[in-house]
Design a protein around this motif. Structure first.
Motif, PDB file in Angstrom:
ATOM      1  N   PHE A 119      -3.467  11.719   1.172  1.00  0.00           N
ATOM      2  CA  PHE A 119      -2.260  11.772   0.691  1.00  0.00           C
ATOM      3  C   PHE A 119      -1.610  10.346   0.777  1.00  0.00           C
ATOM      4  O   PHE A 119      -1.502   9.829   1.909  1.00  0.00           O
ATOM      5  CB  PHE A 119      -1.382  12.904   1.605  1.00  0.00           C
ATOM      6  CG  PHE A 119      -1.688  14.204   1.181  1.00  0.00           C
ATOM      7  CD1 PHE A 119      -1.514  14.884  -0.132  1.00  0.00           C
ATOM      8  CD2 PHE A 119      -2.719  14.880   2.084  1.00  0.00           C
ATOM      9  CE1 PHE A 119      -1.834  16.231  -0.286  1.00  0.00           C
ATOM     10  CE2 PHE A 119      -2.995  16.068   2.016  1.00  0.00           C
ATOM     11  CZ  PHE A 119      -2.633  17.002   0.811  1.00  0.00           C
ATOM     12  N   PRO A 120      -1.158   9.808  -0.493  1.00  0.00           N
ATOM     13  CA  PRO A 120      -0.557   8.571  -0.441  1.00  0.00           C
ATOM     14  C   PRO A 120       0.881   8.576   0.255  1.00  0.00           C
ATOM     15  O   PRO A 120       1.266   9.781   0.242  1.00  0.00           O
ATOM     16  CB  PRO A 120      -0.497   8.148  -1.761  1.00  0.00           C
ATOM     17  CG  PRO A 120      -0.739   9.489  -2.677  1.00  0.00           C
ATOM     18  CD  PRO A 120      -1.456  10.475  -1.716  1.00  0.00           C
ATOM     19  N   PHE A 122       3.789   7.724  -0.876  1.00  0.00           N
ATOM     20  CA  PHE A 122       4.781   8.196  -1.893  1.00  0.00           C
ATOM     21  C   PHE A 122       4.959   9.313  -2.193  1.00  0.00           C
ATOM     22  O   PHE A 122       5.710   9.925  -2.599  1.00  0.00           O
ATOM     23  CB  PHE A 122       4.735   7.311  -3.400  1.00  0.00           C
ATOM     24  CG  PHE A 122       3.191   7.143  -3.719  1.00  0.00           C
ATOM     25  CD1 PHE A 122       3.122   8.106  -4.924  1.00  0.00           C
ATOM     26  CD2 PHE A 122       2.434   6.279  -3.798  1.00  0.00           C
ATOM     27  CE1 PHE A 122       1.792   8.417  -5.355  1.00  0.00           C
ATOM     28  CE2 PHE A 122       1.215   6.417  -4.394  1.00  0.00           C
ATOM     29  CZ  PHE A 122       0.986   7.307  -5.083  1.00  0.00           C
ATOM     30  N   ALA A 123       3.843  10.205  -1.801  1.00  0.00           N
ATOM     31  CA  ALA A 123       3.675  11.610  -2.040  1.00  0.00           C
ATOM     32  C   ALA A 123       4.662  12.450  -1.037  1.00  0.00           C
ATOM     33  O   ALA A 123       5.107  13.553  -1.420  1.00  0.00           O
ATOM     34  CB  ALA A 123       2.431  12.133  -2.215  1.00  0.00           C
ATOM     35  N   THR A 124       4.925  11.704   0.146  1.00  0.00           N
ATOM     36  CA  THR A 124       5.513  12.466   1.199  1.00  0.00           C
ATOM     37  C   THR A 124       6.830  11.800   1.381  1.00  0.00           C
ATOM     38  O   THR A 124       7.549  12.488   2.282  1.00  0.00           O
ATOM     39  CB  THR A 124       4.476  12.301   2.244  1.00  0.00           C
ATOM     40  OG1 THR A 124       4.379  11.412   2.725  1.00  0.00           O
ATOM     41  CG2 THR A 124       3.210  13.308   2.182  1.00  0.00           C
ATOM     42  N   THR A 221       7.839   1.809   2.453  1.00  0.00           N
ATOM     43  CA  THR A 221       8.596   2.954   3.440  1.00  0.00           C
ATOM     44  C   THR A 221      10.004   2.355   3.727  1.00  0.00           C
ATOM     45  O   THR A 221      10.954   2.919   3.927  1.00  0.00           O
ATOM     46  CB  THR A 221       7.619   3.167   4.529  1.00  0.00           C
ATOM     47  OG1 THR A 221       6.520   3.734   4.067  1.00  0.00           O
ATOM     48  CG2 THR A 221       8.236   4.124   5.606  1.00  0.00           C
TER      49      THR A 221
END
Length: 285
Positions: A119-120, A122-124, A221
């Protein structure tokens, strides 16, 4: 003594490695030398060494006068150091448990660790940001809470990689060492810190270094969680400076130098630990 013959294949390999090294190093040198030139001088002559009239410190003066560079370095180093420390401790203990203990859902946890690498960031970032906003630790006036809001997602983002790496090292250790420590009266924590950590020190150092560098260079982030100027890291601060100045290539080169040079210095001093860790992993693989 017999002279060692150098084969043609070795010469070709060395030539290719030298060429690759030059193509990697020269862009960094080019950026650094252009950071000591004025904007118009770079456009006119970007390949000359900055000497005489070409040399100027105006780009660095502007960067330090307009922004709190030292404060940004302090924030970045604090975040990256704490991220590396937490990743090493949590990933090390998790790896030890996954390798040496049998319990329910062990295979499920191992699968989740592997899935975590897919999971990258930016997906979370949106659900994590919303969760931390409900906790009241995002964009507050409290420096410690704001730093915590960045540290937590960065630790979580590095844990899967660190666990996978450390699990491979711990699997290669002889169980007899731990059994001997257990017979001497050591508990699980003492076995981990007194037996596992000293033996696998190169692997822990490798994970710590990579976690530190990834955290230091993590612009995405930090742009979400560090909105207040006095709490921004060096990458966010210099990104804001270059976006405000547009096509001021001298200032952009100075900003890149201020970000990259500390990383290069860290790597130069710690490269032996990285090589040791990777070599040990290749042998045990």
């Amino acid at each position: 003594m017999k002279k060692k013959r150098v084969s043609i294949s070795s010469i070709i390999i060395y030539i290719l490695l030298i060429f690759w090294a030059l193509t990697t190093i020269y862009p960094i040198v080019w950026v650094i030398q252009n950071s000591f030139k004025a904007k118009d001088k770079i456009l006119a002559d970007s390949f000359s060494i900055p000497t005489g009239e070409l040399f100027t410190l105006a780009n660095y003066r502007k960067a330090f006068n307009n922004l709190n560079i030292l404060g940004a370095y302090k924030n970045s180093i604090f975040i990256s150091t704490l991220v590396a420390l937490l990743v090493v401790i949590l990933a090390g203990m998790a790896s030890f448990a996954l390798v040496r203990y049998s319990f329910k859902l062990k295979k499920t946890l191992q699968s989740l660790v592997m899935a975590g690498m897919m999971f990258p960031v930016f997906a979370t970032v949106i659900p994590v940001f919303s969760m931390e906003a409900r906790w009241g630790i995002v964009n507050t006036s409290n420096w410690w809470l704001t730093m915590l809001s960045v540290i937590l997602p960065q630790v979580a983002g590095n844990l899967s990689f660190a666990i996978v790496v450390l699990t491979g090292f711990i699997k290669g250790l002889p169980v007899e060492l731990e059994e001997a420590a257990f017979m001497e009266g050591c508990n699980a924590f003492q076995i981990f810190f007194k037996v596992i950590v000293p033996i696998t020190k190169p692997s822990f150092a490798t994970v710590a270094i990579f976690s530190f560098l990834w955290s230091y260079n993590d612009l995405f982030t930090q742009m979400f969680y560090l909105r207040r100027p006095e709490m921004q890291g060096i990458t966010v601060l210099l990104n804001r400076l270059t976006s405000q100045e547009g096509t001021n290539y001298g200032l952009m080169a100075a900003a890149v130098t201020l970000v990259v040079v500390p990383v290069v210095i860290v790597y130069i001093f710690l490269q032996k630990y990285i090589i040791k860790g990777m070599t040990a992993g290749a042998i045990k693989g």
